[in-house]
Design a protein around this motif. Structure first.
Motif: not given
Length: 392
Positions: A307, A363, A366
């Motif tokens: 990311f 991810s 998060r």
């Protein structure tokens, strides 16, 4: 700059039937003989196959590089400031002028902006200056023989033989990254076969020495991965002091009119594509930088899975096309690696799937952070803070 195995390896391989393959591992020479038989079965002559494998050797340095793949632990602002130097900006603009005719063709034929390709060119090989010095044939055969992920690399060996047969690959001299990527924009042999373009008209596709070939091939690759012609990919925005922060992230695309109704506005100029949907990206939470990601932003993840890398490359592309330096804001300090591991342990203990306890904000972490922020009544912007760690 190669940081880890790019996502395109996962997107582009097509394995041959299992019964046509010699198993990985075991004797290296026996494995090579099995590859030869497979290539002959696919239609190559014995002389072509013998010529390709004549200089192939197992490369322990490739295996060492595979085992020590780097990861992105820096926050977006720090990472972007390290990679996007004045020198890279100046050289990017100079290359845009130097290859203006090539970029005009790319925009006409593929609808890809010069900034997108210039950013990849800069980050992957520093505009061709650092393309990797691993022997590509050795790297691909070594990683095919290794039993960690042979199904990813074996099709690339067969593709390299195809390139060799048509005169576009020298197994003794072709070099690149440790995972087999070649040239200025770092493409794998199978992707070169499928997307290679002779941009300079010399009858060959040479991604190592011809910038037009590399740039045109990279553009066709992006098109193959789903790039939508002549559409934007990223735009910096300002966000209000209060909103439903749980709507931000890569999973929620909304019409720009809805974001605008919540108080989200372009930081400069107008909306680039009012008719498209976008995702609100807050890489360092609600107090840090903010972007709207258009549908083309998703294609970046087909090139690389990180990311932080993807957002930095996409942002650099906008800078090269004239966007201002992003507003870093005043985000809460990032957790240290040790604190992040503590947080992941606490999240896992509460039943969240954060994957490996590695101190990396991926991810899964998060998503778990956002869920716990909502449970605790905190702004659910998915940015882990010391306050969240204390409350957990």
């Amino acid at each position: 700059m190669r940081f880890h195995l790019p996502a395109l390896l996962f997107a582009s391989f097509l394995s041959a039937p299992a019964d046509a393959q010699v198993p990985c591992g075991g004797s290296f020479s026996g494995f090579v003989e099995g590859l030869k038989q497979e290539a002959i079965a696919q239609g190559h002559s014995r002389s072509t196959v013998d010529g390709f494998f004549a200089s192939v050797r197992k490369d322990q340095k490739v295996l060492a590089a595979d085992r020590r793949q780097g990861v992105f632990t820096l926050d977006f602002t720090t990472f972007a400031r390290r990679l996007i130097s004045k020198n890279r900006m100046d050289r990017g603009r100079a290359n845009a002028r130097k290859y203006a005719a090539t970029f005009d063709r790319i925009e006409r034929d593929f609808g890809v902006s010069p900034g997108v390709l210039l950013a990849f060119w800069a980050f992957e090989t520093d505009y061709g200056a650092v393309q990797g010095d691993f022997n590509t044939a050795n790297a691909l055969v070594t990683l095919s023989h290794d039993c960690r992920r042979p199904e990813l690399f074996r099709p690339q060996v067969m593709a390299a033989i195809d390139l060799y047969a048509r005169g576009d690959f020298d197994p003794a001299r072709t070099t690149g990254a440790w995972a087999g990527e070649i040239g200025m924009v770092q493409m794998l042999p199978k992707d070169i076969l499928e997307n290679g373009v002779d941009g300079d008209g010399d009858g060959h596709v040479s991604l190592k020495t011809s910038a037009p070939d590399a740039l045109m091939s990279g553009a066709k690759m992006l098109q193959h991965l789903g790039w939508r012609p002549n559409e934007p990919w990223l735009q910096e925005v300002r966000v209000p002091a209060q909103m439903d922060w749980a709507l931000a992230g890569l999973d929620t695309a909304r019409p720009l009119s809805q974001w605008q109704a919540m108080g989200v506005e372009p930081r400069s100029g107008q909306w680039q594509a009012p008719g498209l949907k976008g995702k609100l990206i807050l890489p360092q939470g609600r107090k840090g930088p903010a972007f709207i990601a258009y549908p083309n932003f998703d294609v970046y993840f087909e090139w690389n899975q990180s990311f932080t890398y993807v957002l930095t490359a996409a942002y650099f592309g906008t800078r090269l096309m004239g966007a201002p330096v992003f507003d870093a804001g005043n985000p809460d300090p990032a957790l240290s690696t040790g604190q992040m591991k503590q947080l992941q342990q606490k999240l896992a203990a509460r039943g969240h799937d954060v994957g490996k306890i590695d101190g990396i904000l991926g991810s899964g972490t998060r998503a778990a952070v956002r869920a716990e922020q909502k449970r605790l009544g905190l702004p659910a912007d998915a940015w882990p803070t010391a306050d969240l760690l204390r409350k957990l």
